[in-house]
Design an enzyme around this catalytic site. Structure first.
Site, PDB file in Angstrom:
ATOM      1  N   LYS A 146     176.387  69.072   8.375  1.00 56.67           N
ATOM      2  CA  LYS A 146     176.202  67.629   8.496  1.00 56.67           C
ATOM      3  C   LYS A 146     177.036  67.001   7.375  1.00 56.67           C
ATOM      4  O   LYS A 146     176.795  67.297   6.196  1.00 56.67           O
ATOM      5  CB  LYS A 146     174.720  67.274   8.333  1.00 56.67           C
ATOM      6  CG  LYS A 146     174.428  65.792   8.366  1.00 56.67           C
ATOM      7  CD  LYS A 146     172.938  65.538   8.134  1.00 56.67           C
ATOM      8  CE  LYS A 146     172.646  64.046   8.145  1.00 56.67           C
ATOM      9  NZ  LYS A 146     171.223  63.790   7.845  1.00 56.67           N
ATOM     10  N   THR A 153     177.147  64.320   5.717  1.00 55.28           N
ATOM     11  CA  THR A 153     176.511  63.574   4.626  1.00 55.28           C
ATOM     12  C   THR A 153     175.627  64.438   3.728  1.00 55.28           C
ATOM     13  O   THR A 153     175.090  63.945   2.738  1.00 55.28           O
ATOM     14  CB  THR A 153     175.676  62.407   5.191  1.00 55.28           C
ATOM     15  OG1 THR A 153     174.701  62.936   6.083  1.00 55.28           O
ATOM     16  CG2 THR A 153     176.559  61.394   5.909  1.00 55.28           C
ATOM     17  N   CYS A 154     175.494  65.710   4.052  1.00 56.71           N
ATOM     18  CA  CYS A 154     174.642  66.627   3.288  1.00 56.71           C
ATOM     19  C   CYS A 154     175.406  67.172   2.074  1.00 56.71           C
ATOM     20  O   CYS A 154     176.509  67.700   2.210  1.00 56.71           O
ATOM     21  CB  CYS A 154     174.206  67.767   4.212  1.00 56.71           C
ATOM     22  SG  CYS A 154     173.448  69.166   3.371  1.00 56.71           S
ATOM     23  N   SER A 155     174.813  67.060   0.891  1.00 56.39           N
ATOM     24  CA  SER A 155     175.488  67.524  -0.329  1.00 56.39           C
ATOM     25  C   SER A 155     175.712  69.041  -0.319  1.00 56.39           C
ATOM     26  O   SER A 155     176.746  69.521  -0.780  1.00 56.39           O
ATOM     27  CB  SER A 155     174.714  67.106  -1.575  1.00 56.39           C
ATOM     28  OG  SER A 155     173.423  67.694  -1.576  1.00 56.39           O
TER      29      SER A 155
END
Length: 116
Positions: free
Chosen positions: A10, A12-14
């Site tokens: 994903k 936007t996942c760090s």
């Protein structure tokens, strides 16, 4: 082991961004799949669980509100729920050939990259 590397992530996942950085630094070619755009099916999730070598329940992000009430769900119910709700899938998942790792922590990916 096959050389093909695929990351399910994903954007936007760090942890996913950290995993992508590790893969970029490795210099090895890889495919990146945003599983929010390209949804995983029950069958593809079942195959990922097999490659990860974990119980289905370990792929579930149990801290997500959507996971409430899944304590008694069987594997098929969990797979259907995760296929319908990508937020419930642990991420990132990196596959190389017939093996896979969860990129939590991202260092797990390095082990997969160094396997013969």
């Amino acid at each position: 082991m096959g050389d093909k590397i695929t990351i399910y992530q994903k954007p936007t996942c760090s942890k996913c961004r950290a995993a992508l950085a590790i893969l970029d630094e490795s210099g090895k070619p890889f495919d990146s799949i945003n599983y929010y755009d390209d949804r995983l099916t029950v069958e593809s999730l079942r195959e990922l669980v097999r490659k990860l070598g974990i119980p289905v329940r370990h792929l579930l992000r149990a801290d997500e509100p959507l996971a409430n009430g899944t304590e008694s769900a069987d594997d098929e119910e969990l797979l259907r729920l995760m296929a319908a709700n990508p937020d419930l899938i642990q991420r990132p998942i990196v596959v190389r050939g017939d093996s896979a790792v969860l990129g939590r922590p991202p260092e797990n990916i390095k082990k997969l990259l160094t396997e013969p």
